[in-house]
Design a protein around this motif. Structure first.
Motif, short mmCIF file in Angstrom:
data_model
loop_
_atom_site.label_atom_id
_atom_site.label_comp_id
_atom_site.label_asym_id
_atom_site.label_seq_id
_atom_site.Cartn_x
_atom_site.Cartn_y
_atom_site.Cartn_z
N GLY A 93 0.80 -1.22 0.00
CA GLY A 93 0.00 0.00 0.00
C GLY A 93 0.82 1.26 0.00
O GLY A 93 0.32 2.33 -0.36
N SER A 94 2.12 1.16 0.39
CA SER A 94 2.96 2.36 0.40
C SER A 94 3.40 2.75 -1.00
O SER A 94 3.74 3.90 -1.26
N GLN A 95 3.43 1.78 -1.92
CA GLN A 95 3.79 1.99 -3.32
C GLN A 95 2.97 1.02 -4.17
O GLN A 95 2.43 0.04 -3.64
N PRO A 96 2.88 1.25 -5.49
CA PRO A 96 2.25 0.25 -6.35
C PRO A 96 2.94 -1.11 -6.18
O PRO A 96 4.14 -1.18 -5.92
N LYS A 97 2.17 -2.18 -6.34
CA LYS A 97 2.68 -3.52 -6.06
C LYS A 97 3.96 -3.83 -6.84
O LYS A 97 4.94 -4.34 -6.26
N SER A 98 3.97 -3.54 -8.15
CA SER A 98 5.14 -3.87 -8.97
C SER A 98 6.36 -3.08 -8.52
O SER A 98 7.48 -3.60 -8.48
N THR A 99 6.16 -1.81 -8.17
CA THR A 99 7.26 -0.96 -7.70
C THR A 99 7.81 -1.49 -6.39
O THR A 99 9.03 -1.55 -6.17
N LEU A 100 6.92 -1.88 -5.50
CA LEU A 100 7.31 -2.40 -4.19
C LEU A 100 8.15 -3.67 -4.35
O LEU A 100 9.18 -3.85 -3.68
N LEU A 101 7.70 -4.57 -5.24
CA LEU A 101 8.42 -5.82 -5.46
C LEU A 101 9.82 -5.59 -6.01
O LEU A 101 10.79 -6.23 -5.59
N GLU A 102 9.92 -4.69 -6.99
CA GLU A 102 11.23 -4.40 -7.57
C GLU A 102 12.18 -3.81 -6.53
O GLU A 102 13.36 -4.15 -6.49
N ALA A 103 11.65 -2.92 -5.69
CA ALA A 103 12.49 -2.32 -4.64
C ALA A 103 12.93 -3.39 -3.64
O ALA A 103 14.08 -3.38 -3.17
N PHE A 104 12.04 -4.32 -3.33
CA PHE A 104 12.38 -5.42 -2.42
C PHE A 104 13.50 -6.28 -3.01
O PHE A 104 14.46 -6.64 -2.31
N LYS A 105 13.39 -6.60 -4.29
CA LYS A 105 14.42 -7.43 -4.93
C LYS A 105 15.77 -6.72 -4.95
O LYS A 105 16.81 -7.33 -4.69
N ARG A 106 15.75 -5.42 -5.26
CA ARG A 106 17.01 -4.66 -5.32
C ARG A 106 17.67 -4.56 -3.95
O ARG A 106 18.90 -4.58 -3.85
N ALA A 107 16.87 -4.45 -2.91
CA ALA A 107 17.43 -4.27 -1.57
C ALA A 107 18.28 -5.47 -1.16
O ALA A 107 19.35 -5.32 -0.56
N GLY A 108 17.83 -6.66 -1.46
CA GLY A 108 18.61 -7.85 -1.15
C GLY A 108 18.50 -8.32 0.29
O GLY A 108 18.82 -9.48 0.59
#
Length: 641
Positions: free
Chosen positions: A504-519
């Motif tokens: 809910g803090s960001q669009p779902k796809s954006t949130l997932l990509e940020a999660f993957k990048r964070a590691g």
């Protein structure tokens, strides 16, 4: 014609042409079963565990069959993946010429007439909305498809899209001045010529509803239909087999009357006055249904409320007044004529909703309502759809293939086939090729309280924190309620330094990509993250689930279904609630191990898994993982990866 063994085998064409392809016996067996169903007809129900490669297992036989086929999946995101990634991959691998078309529902296509008329005659936009409108207009000049997903400068959630797209109610059809340029019409024409049409479940059910009512069709007639993510298929049906009256239908009618009044009826000032009054009464009904931001309850809870009855009566009167005003004006233009007809249609829909007779031509129904911040819907939903789906299949005269990773409960297809009325279907299941004994660990934290007790989420966070420290982040926390998610989101920063990603803090796809990048991120999600999410590699090494995903018995549709089962002498918990929850849990568990090299820990916090007799039914339906109740085993597992 390619032999499937020469394609899927260890030395086959797919191994040579597709990077990373692995020959899997289960994938070949599923492909053969699909090919046989396409050849002889009938129905195949196929459960293919995670990693089987079910998409290629049905796409390749479909394309080799030479038949005209619809492939339906659960979401627009999965549609795009099938069309833009999987089909081109198969085209490259096989070298087969075929024409594929991506077809979405009406609300996904720009309506040129409404952009010019409805939005064109509105004023008083905020600076943000004015900029958004200008972005839509710029994109509209250049788009070839009219698919609103292409308009990267305008989010699909923008409320302005409602005025720049059409609905079944306000579409002028072949009498529209822009019919020749209509993006939706062009997309449907392309589908008629295609070999493979990629749709979603909602569109497939919408097509059947239209055919059943005798109003034509949305999709071409085909020889085979593949339903991917089949576990979601029946849930999509209720929106179309039932009946719905929404605040949006009233407000859009009022807005469209005003737009047509500006264009063609300025000499009848009372028309705009009555449209404004329709707006106000719609807002009054929203308030009368409760001041809560969201509410979802059975209709009988408010049906006898004097204020609700008064306002609904006023809506009928208002629609009648608009009919009287619009009748002589309908000859002035197709827009005014459409508004005149819609007054009757919406009134008929509202009357049908209010009818006390629960038994309709689609069987027993339940009436319920739902409110959001400024909107409401009044709904009449069928309790079962098996008979109606039987008519659908019989009318289609097509071969049907139902595929999913989660269709069985303890190896039994009974729940799915009974819900769908597919007792005559051939049912086959293939286990995941992953080595769960080596790749995973199931941890059942000890000492947690009953999920119904106060402070349960706090206890879950307490159990999760040492696991997250051991996993060094890299985790999904999946919750069964948004309230629990928000509570956990407040508690976790006190204990962890890993980046948190909150649904809910960001669009779902954006949130997932940020999660993957964070590691090393920790993502907190509810229902939409339990399935259809693919994170491979070490970025996701732990999945923590707060409680067993039983649907709320307070839901009006579920409550009515359970009561209906009781009346027939069936145990509603064992026959419906338990298998539905097991299938939902299997989806959540499926997020953890996504390929042969993934390793991870699954944490199921709910103590009912070991404290209740039905706990074994859940555990027996999960992959064969080593189990532990010792945190030291979790720490040892993560120390090795």
């Amino acid at each position: 014609m390619h032999d499937l063994h020469t394609l899927f085998g260890p030395d086959g064409l797919l191994m040579r042409r597709l990077q990373g392809f692995e020959s899997r016996p289960a994938q070949l067996e599923m492909a053969e079963a699909v090919a046989a169903t396409l050849e002889r007809g009938g129905n195949l129900v196929a459960e293919a565990g995670t990693g089987t490669g079910k998409t290629l297992a049905y796409l390749i036989p479909v394309l080799l069959s030479g038949k005209k086929v619809i492939v339906s999946t659960a979401t627009k995101t999965l549609q795009d993946q099938l069309y833009r990634k999987d089909l081109p991959l198969v085209r490259h691998a096989l070298g087969l010429p075929f024409q594929a078309v991506l077809l979405k529902g009406r609300a996904n296509y720009l309506c040129i007439y409404r952009l010019q008329t409805t939005l064109g005659f509105k004023s008083g936009y905020s600076p943000t909305d004015a900029a958004t409108l200008e972005a839509i207009r710029r994109w509209a000049k250049h788009t070839q498809t009219g698919d609103i997903a292409e308009a990267v400068d305008v989010p699909e959630s923008s409320p302005l899209w409602a005025a720049a797209t059409s609905t079944v109610d306000n579409c002028l059809g072949s009498e529209c001045p822009q019919y020749a340029e209509c993006h939706l019409v062009k997309a449907r024409r392309a589908a008629l010529e295609a070999d493979v049409v990629v749709v979603n479940h909602h569109l497939l059910w919408a097509d059947w509803t239209l055919r059943n009512d005798g109003f034509g069709e949305l999709l071409p007639n085909v020889q085979a239909i593949v339903v991917d993510e089949a576990h979601q298929f029946l849930e999509s049906s209720t929106q179309f087999l039932g009946l719905s009256v929404t605040s949006r239908q009233f407000t859009e009618l009022a807005d469209d009357i005003t737009a047509e009044w500006v264009k063609d009826a300025r000499d009848v000032p009372e028309l705009q006055d009555e449209a404004d009054w329709l707006h106000r009464q719609t807002e009054d009904l929203r308030l009368a249904l409760g001041v809560e931001t969201t509410r979802r309850e059975a209709w009988h809870r408010v049906a006898d409320d004097p204020l609700v009855k008064e306002i609904i009566g006023g809506l009928f009167v208002q629609l009648g007044r608009l009919v009287e005003l619009l009748k002589p004006l309908a000859v002035r233009g197709k827009g005014l004529e459409s508004c005149y007809k819609r007054c009757f249609e919406i009134g008929s829909r509202l009357y049908a909703f209010l009818d006390d007779n629960e038994d309709t031509d689609i069987g027993d129904t339940v009436r319920w309502f739902e409110t959001r911040k400024r909107a409401f819907s009044l709904n009449r939903t069928p309790l079962t759809v098996a008979n109606e789906f039987g008519k659908f299949r019989q009318h289609s005269q097509a071969a049907w293939v139902f595929a999913s990773a989660t269709l069985t409960v303890g190896g039994d297809f009974g729940h799915f086939i009974n819900q769908c009325g597919l007792q005559e279907a051939e049912c086959k299941a293939w286990d995941s090729p992953f080595d769960y004994q080596r790749q995973s660990l199931l941890y059942l934290p000890p000492g947690l309280p009953d999920p119904g007790t106060q402070g349960y989420t706090q206890a879950v966070v307490g159990a999760a924190v040492p696991v997250l420290r051991a996993s060094r982040g890299r985790a999904f926390l999946l919750f069964t309620s948004h309230q629990a998610l928000l509570e956990a989101a407040k508690l976790l920063p006190e204990h962890l330094d890993y980046p948190l990603f909150i649904q809910g803090s960001q669009p779902k796809s954006t949130l997932l990509e940020a999660f993957k990048r964070a590691g090393n991120g920790v993502l907190l999600g509810t229902a939409s993250f339990w399935e259809g999410v693919d994170v491979q590699g070490p970025a996701l090494s732990c999945v923590i689930i707060d409680k067993l995903p039983f649907a709320s018995p307070g839901d009006p549709v579920l409550g009515a279904r359970l009561e209906s089962l009781k009346k027939t002498g069936v145990n509603p918990f064992m026959s419906y609630q338990l298998p539905t929850a097991i299938l939902a849990l299997k989806q959540g568990v499926g997020r953890l191990i996504r390929n042969q090299t993934d390793r991870g820990v699954l944490v199921l916090c709910d103590p009912r898994l070991v404290g209740r007799s039905y706990g074994d039914s859940f555990l027996d339906s999960l992959p064969d993982m080593p189990r532990s109740r010792a945190l030291a085993d979790v720490e040892r597992f993560f120390a090795q990866i």
